[in-house]
Write a protein that holds these residues in place. Sequence first.
Motif, PDB file in Angstrom:
ATOM      1  N   TRP A   8       6.432   0.764  -2.689  1.00  0.00           N
ATOM      2  CA  TRP A   8       7.219  -0.334  -2.028  1.00  0.00           C
ATOM      3  C   TRP A   8       8.667  -0.024  -1.908  1.00  0.00           C
ATOM      4  O   TRP A   8       9.379  -0.060  -0.771  1.00  0.00           O
ATOM      5  N   ILE A   9       9.293   0.523  -2.834  1.00  0.00           N
ATOM      6  CA  ILE A   9      10.651   0.963  -2.934  1.00  0.00           C
ATOM      7  C   ILE A   9      10.773   1.964  -2.039  1.00  0.00           C
ATOM      8  O   ILE A   9      12.056   2.025  -1.179  1.00  0.00           O
ATOM      9  N   LEU A  10      10.127   3.060  -1.914  1.00  0.00           N
ATOM     10  CA  LEU A  10      10.177   4.145  -1.287  1.00  0.00           C
ATOM     11  C   LEU A  10      10.025   3.878   0.245  1.00  0.00           C
ATOM     12  O   LEU A  10      10.747   4.390   1.274  1.00  0.00           O
ATOM     13  N   TYR A  37       1.252  -7.487  -0.675  1.00  0.00           N
ATOM     14  CA  TYR A  37       2.154  -6.248  -0.831  1.00  0.00           C
ATOM     15  C   TYR A  37       3.742  -6.468  -0.424  1.00  0.00           C
ATOM     16  O   TYR A  37       4.568  -6.021  -0.890  1.00  0.00           O
ATOM     17  N   PHE A  38       3.835  -7.003   0.792  1.00  0.00           N
ATOM     18  CA  PHE A  38       5.148  -7.553   0.971  1.00  0.00           C
ATOM     19  C   PHE A  38       6.008  -8.103  -0.002  1.00  0.00           C
ATOM     20  O   PHE A  38       7.213  -7.631  -0.189  1.00  0.00           O
ATOM     21  N   GLY A  39       5.631  -8.833  -0.795  1.00  0.00           N
ATOM     22  CA  GLY A  39       6.296  -9.656  -1.845  1.00  0.00           C
ATOM     23  C   GLY A  39       6.515  -8.891  -3.224  1.00  0.00           C
ATOM     24  O   GLY A  39       7.071  -9.389  -4.197  1.00  0.00           O
ATOM     25  N   LEU A  40       5.696  -7.753  -3.464  1.00  0.00           N
ATOM     26  CA  LEU A  40       5.710  -7.152  -4.669  1.00  0.00           C
ATOM     27  C   LEU A  40       7.028  -6.433  -5.134  1.00  0.00           C
ATOM     28  O   LEU A  40       7.372  -6.733  -6.061  1.00  0.00           O
ATOM     29  N   GLY A  41       7.521  -5.835  -4.225  1.00  0.00           N
ATOM     30  CA  GLY A  41       8.999  -5.411  -4.562  1.00  0.00           C
ATOM     31  C   GLY A  41      10.140  -6.470  -4.677  1.00  0.00           C
ATOM     32  O   GLY A  41      11.184  -6.555  -5.730  1.00  0.00           O
ATOM     33  N   CYS A  42      10.017  -7.574  -3.747  1.00  0.00           N
ATOM     34  CA  CYS A  42      10.900  -8.524  -3.695  1.00  0.00           C
ATOM     35  C   CYS A  42      10.779  -9.399  -5.039  1.00  0.00           C
ATOM     36  O   CYS A  42      11.948  -9.779  -5.641  1.00  0.00           O
ATOM     37  N   TYR A  65       2.481  -2.914   7.041  1.00  0.00           N
ATOM     38  CA  TYR A  65       1.682  -4.265   7.414  1.00  0.00           C
ATOM     39  C   TYR A  65       0.078  -3.920   6.952  1.00  0.00           C
ATOM     40  O   TYR A  65      -0.429  -5.014   6.595  1.00  0.00           O
ATOM     41  N   LEU A  66      -0.265  -2.596   7.099  1.00  0.00           N
ATOM     42  CA  LEU A  66      -1.759  -2.443   6.596  1.00  0.00           C
ATOM     43  C   LEU A  66      -1.902  -2.833   5.281  1.00  0.00           C
ATOM     44  O   LEU A  66      -3.080  -3.335   5.018  1.00  0.00           O
ATOM     45  N   LEU A  67      -0.892  -2.144   4.591  1.00  0.00           N
ATOM     46  CA  LEU A  67      -1.013  -2.452   2.910  1.00  0.00           C
ATOM     47  C   LEU A  67      -1.154  -4.118   2.474  1.00  0.00           C
ATOM     48  O   LEU A  67      -1.999  -4.140   1.763  1.00  0.00           O
TER      49      LEU A  67
END
Length: 435
Positions: free
Chosen positions: A279-281, A214-219, A204-206
């Motif tokens: 993000w994956i980790l 950031y939340f959508g980076l890996g998705c 959440y902070l990132l």
Amino acid sequence: MTLLALFGAVKNLLLFRNKNSRDVKNGLLVFSRLLGVMLVMFSILSTAKQFFGEPITCQASHGAIKPNLFTAYCFMNGTSTQMKKDRYEKIYNHEAHIGITAHVNDQEYSYISHTYYQWIPFIFFLQGIAFYLPYRMWKHNVGTKINKLLAKISDDPLTTTPIQDQVEDLAKFLTEKPLYFGKLAKLLFGVNFLALFQSVVQMYLLDIVFDGQYFGLGCNFYTIKNFWWEYRIILEEMFPMVVSCEMPYISTSGSVNVESGQCTMNMNILNQKLFVVSWILHMTFIAFAILNILWNLFLLITPILRYLMLRYYRAGNVRAQVLTRVHQFGSYGQYELLSILAKNMEQEHFDELLTVMAEQSFVRKQMDAESCSSSRSSFDFTSRLHPNFGGRKVQSHENLLPLSIVDSCAETATLDVRMRRVPVLPHGDAESPKF
């Protein structure tokens, strides 16, 4: 400087145990520690100028400001890009680079400010410390206790001390104090939950630091179906290679002018990859932590599962009767303690420990039963002298026994003080009990 020399500072963090330490970790804490070490390595790598050059290099358009001054200002104050909201091509005709355009239409483009890059090494370092902390908390609280419990157990295969003598004191201690590890078992739950909680908070902070990207980076990485350049656009929205910068200054005429220019973000070629891996980790760790906590809750509420885990994964060579007796007088905390002891003892030592514990549990149960029986028989006579006896007010003898006797005899059937002990005969016996 080579990579080996660069990461030499974290080699001690990779050592799970030294010669004198005990293995007290579980799967989640191992994952948390490894993730913490990896993030510290990311922090070191993001400062390696010899591999990727300066973090930012800027050039003013008109040359009114020296390049070093303009670069330093842009590094401290931040840069910007203009991203097209609906992009169907990699680069349009009026764009020099992704995010660098000559004609800006507010309806088609969105302004994105980038002020994070000077904090990237600190972000990775603080994340690594946060992931490493739960492991250290658990080891600090448990490691010393395990060392004391195993002080008399020798790792020397040539020792002349019989195995039974080595484990006898430990077995007696665990039998007399089955709840000894209860508080530490609660601490283990707390440490596991802390690891999960801080991982979610970090994401959440990132996401706040990177303006909700950031939340959508890996998705977005997993939803790309056409070309690699689509994902590169997604990455360069968050970590652009070329950015714009403006610096106000006072000219020789005394008026305030604005110098504009472009900067190359050299470290973003690395940051793009590091944060995708991060993000994956994070997502993998959160999923693993949830499963680990649910599994431990299931062990807590399902005693038979603890028995099966001991039977098939810890002490497969021990007779079922021995494990049943140990499990009967044990608890979840004792199960966790036995699991840790099993990792720090030879298999024959652990099997002998369970055998001695079962024997001592049986002896203790017999002694409790005999003391309970003698206490009740002697009390049957003295209870007649109680002032409440005689019809006015009758009390059961549990109310008159000392609390220590009541607790030790909790599983023994109670009798009224006015009755003698009556033998229980099988159904259908011809002989009736005699009073």
